[in-house]
Design a protein around this motif. Sequence first.
Motif, PDB file in Angstrom:
ATOM      1  N   VAL A 109     -26.067 -56.711  30.165  1.00 54.72           N
ATOM      2  CA  VAL A 109     -27.468 -57.054  30.428  1.00 54.72           C
ATOM      3  C   VAL A 109     -28.001 -57.797  29.218  1.00 54.72           C
ATOM      4  N   ILE A 110     -28.640 -58.918  29.477  1.00 54.84           N
ATOM      5  CA  ILE A 110     -29.318 -59.690  28.440  1.00 54.84           C
ATOM      6  C   ILE A 110     -30.796 -59.756  28.818  1.00 54.84           C
ATOM      7  N   SER A 111     -31.670 -59.583  27.855  1.00 56.31           N
ATOM      8  CA  SER A 111     -33.103 -59.724  28.133  1.00 56.31           C
ATOM      9  C   SER A 111     -33.778 -60.317  26.906  1.00 56.31           C
ATOM     10  N   VAL A 112     -34.417 -61.461  27.098  1.00 56.83           N
ATOM     11  CA  VAL A 112     -35.068 -62.174  25.997  1.00 56.83           C
ATOM     12  C   VAL A 112     -36.573 -62.251  26.254  1.00 56.83           C
ATOM     13  N   ASP A 113     -37.344 -61.717  25.340  1.00 60.84           N
ATOM     14  CA  ASP A 113     -38.810 -61.822  25.370  1.00 60.84           C
ATOM     15  C   ASP A 113     -39.414 -61.227  26.644  1.00 60.84           C
ATOM     16  N   ILE A 139     -25.637 -53.997  26.306  1.00 58.12           N
ATOM     17  CA  ILE A 139     -27.023 -54.392  26.548  1.00 58.12           C
ATOM     18  C   ILE A 139     -27.517 -55.069  25.280  1.00 58.12           C
ATOM     19  N   ALA A 140     -28.043 -56.290  25.421  1.00 59.57           N
ATOM     20  CA  ALA A 140     -28.568 -57.037  24.273  1.00 59.57           C
ATOM     21  C   ALA A 140     -29.987 -57.487  24.593  1.00 59.57           C
ATOM     22  N   LEU A 141     -30.923 -57.045  23.783  1.00 62.67           N
ATOM     23  CA  LEU A 141     -32.343 -57.302  24.018  1.00 62.67           C
ATOM     24  C   LEU A 141     -32.941 -58.019  22.818  1.00 62.67           C
ATOM     25  N   ALA A 142     -33.847 -58.942  23.079  1.00 62.09           N
ATOM     26  CA  ALA A 142     -34.626 -59.566  22.013  1.00 62.09           C
ATOM     27  C   ALA A 142     -36.090 -59.450  22.388  1.00 62.09           C
TER      28      ALA A 142
END
Length: 237
Positions: A109-113, A139-142
């Motif tokens: 899962v990627i989630s940016v802003d 899971i990588a979140l920014a």
Amino acid sequence: MKFIKSAQYDKQFLLDNMMGPNALKILEELTVGLDLHPGMKVLDLGCGKGLTSIFLAKEFGVQVYATDLWITATENYERFKSLGLDELITPIHADATELPYAENYFDAVISVDSYHYFGHTPEFMDAKLAPYVKPGGFIALAVPGFKEEYHSNLPPEFLISWGAADLDTFHCCDWWQTLLSHASTIKVDSVAELTCMDEAWQDWLACDEEHAINDRGSMNAGAGKYMNLIAIKATKI
């Protein structure tokens, strides 16, 4: 860092489709060291107008599920189709709290802003997101945030463009580390500042979009010195 991949994208296309600080630069830095490769199924959660989905498909060849509540699947489909990426990117219109996917479906899962809007409660990760990730997946979140917790005494620079409620979900690295440490279905690998904050914000402020224009007041007054972009990386247990 030098944003070699992001620099290859058409500047006007980016300006026309940004919904916040330059998501491609954020994503390029966020994905350093991540094992993304063709054949993987990746959930791009809160993809907006799909810039991050386009980047993931083009740069890594992964199968992307571009999921957003604010932008319709049809609008994003037309954008992906125009770039010849409709076979790699599936647009989905869905609420992050009611995802329409099978459990253990995604490799990543990627989630940016966007995660800060819906993922700032203690139960969200275990109940609403991690179930859809395969064991061993990541899971990588920014998220945008603060250098420190300023909610009890907001710097006046913030109040030029935003009210206190607009900043309710902005927090510091330690706050996110503490929140996610309570999740039982993931192992938090790192919570760290991203180096791209100034560049990503300057790209956004160059847009003629109404929210970018509004944000210029605070940022030009120096609010950026209190702000942060935070990278969170975790592994599904």
